[in-house]
Design a protein around this motif. Structure first.
Motif, PDB file in Angstrom:
ATOM      1  N   ASN A  45      -1.772  13.568  -8.150  1.00 56.93           N
ATOM      2  CA  ASN A  45      -2.035  13.727  -6.718  1.00 56.93           C
ATOM      3  C   ASN A  45      -3.521  13.785  -6.383  1.00 56.93           C
ATOM      4  O   ASN A  45      -3.883  13.852  -5.214  1.00 56.93           O
ATOM      5  CB  ASN A  45      -1.340  14.986  -6.185  1.00 56.93           C
TER       6      ASN A  45
ATOM      7  N   THR B 243      -6.727  12.363  -5.513  1.00 58.66           N
ATOM      8  CA  THR B 243      -7.209  11.070  -5.020  1.00 58.66           C
ATOM      9  C   THR B 243      -8.688  10.824  -5.325  1.00 58.66           C
ATOM     10  O   THR B 243      -9.252   9.838  -4.853  1.00 58.66           O
ATOM     11  CB  THR B 243      -6.952  10.913  -3.502  1.00 58.66           C
TER      12      THR B 243
ATOM     13  N   LYS C 256      -5.650   6.915  -5.516  1.00 62.18           N
ATOM     14  CA  LYS C 256      -5.916   6.380  -4.172  1.00 62.18           C
ATOM     15  C   LYS C 256      -5.005   5.187  -3.906  1.00 62.18           C
ATOM     16  O   LYS C 256      -4.486   5.026  -2.806  1.00 62.18           O
ATOM     17  CB  LYS C 256      -7.379   5.946  -4.040  1.00 62.18           C
TER      18      LYS C 256
ATOM     19  N   HIS D 115      -1.429   6.738  -3.381  1.00 58.82           N
ATOM     20  CA  HIS D 115      -1.186   7.568  -2.196  1.00 58.82           C
ATOM     21  C   HIS D 115      -1.736   6.987  -0.897  1.00 58.82           C
ATOM     22  O   HIS D 115      -1.371   7.468   0.180  1.00 58.82           O
ATOM     23  CB  HIS D 115      -1.764   8.973  -2.410  1.00 58.82           C
ATOM     24  N   GLN D 116      -2.610   5.983  -0.997  1.00 54.50           N
ATOM     25  CA  GLN D 116      -3.201   5.437   0.223  1.00 54.50           C
ATOM     26  C   GLN D 116      -2.953   3.935   0.385  1.00 54.50           C
ATOM     27  O   GLN D 116      -2.424   3.499   1.406  1.00 54.50           O
ATOM     28  CB  GLN D 116      -4.706   5.738   0.257  1.00 54.50           C
ATOM     29  N   LEU D 117      -3.339   3.152  -0.614  1.00 55.53           N
ATOM     30  CA  LEU D 117      -3.242   1.700  -0.472  1.00 55.53           C
ATOM     31  C   LEU D 117      -1.791   1.215  -0.404  1.00 55.53           C
ATOM     32  O   LEU D 117      -1.421   0.487   0.525  1.00 55.53           O
ATOM     33  CB  LEU D 117      -3.980   0.988  -1.620  1.00 55.53           C
TER      34      LEU D 117
ATOM     35  N   MET E  57      -0.024   2.156   2.781  1.00 53.68           N
ATOM     36  CA  MET E  57      -0.539   1.352   3.886  1.00 53.68           C
ATOM     37  C   MET E  57       0.072  -0.048   3.857  1.00 53.68           C
ATOM     38  O   MET E  57       0.472  -0.582   4.897  1.00 53.68           O
ATOM     39  CB  MET E  57      -2.069   1.275   3.830  1.00 53.68           C
TER      40      MET E  57
END
Length: 168
Positions: A79, A81, A87, A90-92, A95
């Motif tokens: 977890n 980032t 990253k 949890h983000q890319l 998205m």
């Protein structure tokens, strides 16, 4: 893992890598600028590593674990980032799923598999050309006449793999 395998006199190292790990690794390597042969990783069987869960997404494994009352363990650092892989996780990827829908993960994994197959074909061609090369510790050599009639893309890929082979 290799130390544990030796300690228990095992034949294989079996990991719990899943399809999300595969996708994360693919995106990570793309973002770091790996060449085509750098994408060919996390295969179901790779040396003495077995990855039997690569066909399943993490969510599918969570559901299975819950229905079978199994404990699902995840490293707490997954977890954090500050790490690029996290990253991506949890983000890319969220998205991409939000913008394109959940099918984008399957599309990217399929494209990665296609690139792996293309890499295998190119690797076979490079290995044939590499037979003309000489490698030793302090130097390596090859007559350029074996490359001059090849397309520029072939020459470029050959030089990269020639260098990699010399330094491994």
């Amino acid at each position: 893992l290799q130390i544990v395998k030796k300690a228990y006199q095992g034949d294989w190292v079996v990991t719990a890598h899943h399809r999300d790990d595969l996708l994360e690794t693919f995106l990570l390597r793309l973002l770091r600028g790996t060449g085509l042969n750098g994408i060919n990783t996390l295969n179901a069987v790779q040396g003495d590593y077995l990855r039997p869960l690569l066909n399943y997404y993490k969510e599918q494994l969570h559901v299975y674990a819950q229905t079978k009352h199994l404990i699902y363990f995840e490293d707490a650092t997954n977890n954090d980032t500050r790490f690029l892989r996290n990253k991506i996780r949890h983000q890319l990827i969220p998205m991409l799923v939000k913008e394109f829908d959940s099918g984008v993960k399957d599309i990217l994994v399929r494209d990665m598999e296609n690139l792996k197959q293309a890499d295998q074909i190119i690797s076979d061609l490079m290995e044939q050309a590499m037979q003309q090369a000489f490698f030793s510790d302090p130097f390596c050599s090859m007559s350029q006449r074996h490359l001059l009639d090849k397309p520029r893309a072939f020459q470029h890929e050959f030089i990269i793999r020639f260098f990699q082979k010399w330094h491994h």
